[in-house]
Design a protein around this motif. Structure first.
Motif, short mmCIF file in Angstrom:
data_model
loop_
_atom_site.label_atom_id
_atom_site.label_comp_id
_atom_site.label_asym_id
_atom_site.label_seq_id
_atom_site.Cartn_x
_atom_site.Cartn_y
_atom_site.Cartn_z
N PRO A 179 2.98 -44.65 -16.01
CA PRO A 179 2.19 -45.29 -14.94
C PRO A 179 1.59 -46.63 -15.31
O PRO A 179 1.62 -47.57 -14.54
N MET A 253 -3.80 -45.33 0.11
CA MET A 253 -4.41 -44.32 -0.75
C MET A 253 -4.70 -43.07 0.09
O MET A 253 -4.63 -43.12 1.32
N ALA A 349 -3.86 -49.39 -10.48
CA ALA A 349 -3.28 -48.46 -9.51
C ALA A 349 -1.81 -48.20 -9.86
O ALA A 349 -1.14 -49.06 -10.44
N TYR A 350 -1.34 -47.01 -9.49
CA TYR A 350 0.06 -46.63 -9.74
C TYR A 350 0.66 -46.06 -8.46
O TYR A 350 0.08 -45.17 -7.83
N ASP A 351 1.82 -46.59 -8.07
CA ASP A 351 2.48 -46.14 -6.85
C ASP A 351 3.34 -44.92 -7.14
O ASP A 351 4.42 -45.04 -7.74
N ALA A 352 2.88 -43.76 -6.70
CA ALA A 352 3.61 -42.51 -6.96
C ALA A 352 4.91 -42.45 -6.19
O ALA A 352 5.78 -41.63 -6.51
N ILE A 453 -5.92 -43.74 -13.84
CA ILE A 453 -5.33 -44.61 -12.81
C ILE A 453 -5.77 -44.19 -11.41
O ILE A 453 -6.27 -43.08 -11.20
N THR A 455 -4.07 -43.55 -7.78
CA THR A 455 -2.74 -43.31 -7.22
C THR A 455 -2.63 -43.87 -5.81
O THR A 455 -3.52 -43.65 -4.97
N TYR A 457 0.44 -44.63 -2.52
CA TYR A 457 1.64 -43.96 -2.00
C TYR A 457 2.52 -44.90 -1.16
O TYR A 457 3.17 -44.47 -0.21
#
Length: 524
Positions: A179, A253, A349-352, A453, A455, A457
């Motif tokens: 991530p 989010m 931030a991490y884009d799942a 992080i 998350t 979407y």
């Protein structure tokens, strides 16, 4: 090669099987063709010929395949040892075309002309559009023929959803990277010179940046050093928004069971006020919005900036360290923890829902089942076992050795497979790969991977019909830059948000994202 041995063994088995069947049919008294009485049919005095051995089974011709994806750096086929091994092991002739620019336009031309490649790369929007137009082959029935596409190999249920449209699997999406790989790095020798500690909070980060700008850390008698630099809006400011507990503007989010848009959250405006203050004090590189490539890293290595938001590999990979030492071998950099701020402690931030790319097969190829079967075999092969090792590290014994079941790269020949990542069409098990490929740098990527992080979407959120996301993104980014530079008062932030809803139909985006995340089971 193992594959050739298998084919020879298969030919021998086929020969033995044929002989057994012939023998059994000759002794059977059942129905079918009556056994021939050879002796009665032969002329008197003729010799009985020796039984001739059946000819070996003729190897099948290699299946010719074409593939197209964006990028560059693939060597010519006669120099590409990985491609050669793939073709030999899978009995195919794969031709890969890399498109360095205008990939989408070139792909559209091929599709419109009725001659798409046998497999090609798409992004989420393209995959959705092509699937809805009936241009892509539904891979769902073929998943059973891909035993390497398993959760154990990184293809989790949630990950596979990135390759789905309306519940059908149209691609095997590239497996996720870790991530967080980008963190703040601080010039340790500057900290030591000024008697400062590595910052752990947002306010400490600002204080260190201020000292780097005002206290002549390089000792040249000039006020010419930058506090913080990075690469673009989010590539510089993302961790500051995260310290306020929110992703940078423009992300979806989930909060309290609902999809929310990060730009609209109160913490975003607070973060913008804070960033505006930092820019006003001259703590952030005035060129951060136009920095591209490794410009931010180079500003750090050249002694122009004391804090850089950069990928661990760009700071610690051997070739990068060599580059740094060629400029100034006396500099040293420390990787920073996530900053703690008003919203808690988050690195970024991490884009799942994101994936590097998706490879798909055109629907037209359904008429050529041999090609479809070979592509399914290929995608499975490179997703686990010896095929995964091949596309990760090259040839065993030449580019890597297996020691206790783990690959150990051979540094002397590694340059020959420097393009290996191009062949990782379905990705890799990231940590296993990094440990094998960059084991000496484990402290840096494992440190980054463990950071907290936020998350988002975005990758799961479809673009609703009837909107223009490019127009919305352009308006949003332009206004945000005005706010952080103070050319538009932050008092007008509510009006800016209202325009997003009234003019750019933000509610449609949110409804579409909510529906999709509900459908995928991510939003309960």
């Amino acid at each position: 090669m193992k594959r050739n041995r298998w084919r020879r063994q298969a030919a021998v088995m086929l020969l033995l099987f044929s002989m057994v069947v012939t023998a059994c049919s000759g002794s059977s008294g059942g129905g079918g063709t009556a056994p021939t009485d050879d002796a009665a049919e032969k002329p008197a005095g003729s010799e009985t010929p020796a039984a001739s051995e059946p000819a070996p089974a003729k190897p099948a011709e290699p299946v010719k395949l074409t593939m197209m994806r964006s990028g560059s750096g693939l060597p010519a086929p006669d120099k590409d040892v990985i491609l050669q091994a793939l073709n030999e092991n899978l009995n195919m002739e794969l031709e890969i075309t890399m498109v360095p620019s205008e990939y989408e336009q070139q792909l559209n031309v091929k599709i419109a002309g009725g001659s798409p490649p046998d497999a090609f790369q798409v992004n989420k929007l393209q995959m959705t559009q092509y699937a809805k137009q009936g241009l892509l082959l539904d891979l769902t029935p073929y998943l059973k023929d891909m035993p390497n596409v398993t959760p154990e190999n990184g293809f989790t249920e949630d990950h596979m959803k990135k390759g789905q449209v309306d519940g059908k699997q149209y691609s095997v999406p590239y497996r996720p990277l870790i991530p967080v790989q980008t963190t703040f790095w601080v010039r340790q020798d500057w900290l030591d010179k000024l008697g400062l500690k590595a910052p752990t909070t947002l306010d400490e980060l600002s204080a260190v940046a201020k000292a780097f700008v005002e206290e002549d850390p390089d000792g040249n008698g000039k006020k010419d050093t930058i506090g913080i630099t990075g690469n673009g809006f989010e590539g510089t400011l993302g961790p500051i928004f995260a310290a306020f507990g929110v992703a940078a503007p423009g992300h979806y989010m989930i909060q309290n069971g609902q999809v929310v848009y990060s730009t609209e959250l109160p913490a975003t405006r607070q973060a913008i006020e804070y960033i505006k203050g930092m820019i006003g004090q001259g703590l952030i590189d005035p060129e951060f919005l136009t920095n591209s490539g490794l410009a931010h890293q180079e500003k750090g290595f050249k002694g122009q900036a004391g804090i850089v938001y950069a990928h661990w590999a760009h700071m610690k990979r051997p070739d990068m360290v060599e580059k740094m030492n060629s400029i100034n071998p006396n500099q040293s950099w420390t990787q920073l923890d996530a900053m703690t701020g008003p919203g808690g402690k988050f690195a970024d931030a991490y884009d799942a829902g994101n994936t590097s790319y998706r490879m798909v097969i055109p629907k037209t190829l359904e008429k050529e089942p041999e090609k479809v079967g070979k592509l399914v075999e290929y995608f499975n092969y490179i997703s686990g076992g010896e095929g995964q090792l091949l596309v990760n590290f090259g040839l065993e014994g030449r580019h890597y050795n297996l020691v206790d079941g783990r690959p150990q790269v051979i540094e002397e020949t590694l340059a020959e497979v420097g393009h290996a990542t191009i062949h990782q069409m379905t990705g890799r098990k990231e940590l296993e790969y990094l440990n094998a490929r960059f084991g000496s740098l484990k402290p840096y990527f494992e440190f980054a991977n463990a950071l907290p992080i936020i998350t988002v979407y975005d990758g799961f959120s479809p673009i609703p019909e009837g909107v223009n996301p490019a127009d919305k993104a352009k308006f949003e980014s332009e206004e945000l830059v005005k706010f952080i530079y103070g050319t538009r008062p932050t008092d007008e932030f509510p009006a800016f948000l209202q325009t997003l809803r009234d003019t750019f139909q933000l509610e449609l985006y949110l409804t579409s994202a909510s529906d999709e995340l509900m459908k995928l089971g991510i939003l309960k």
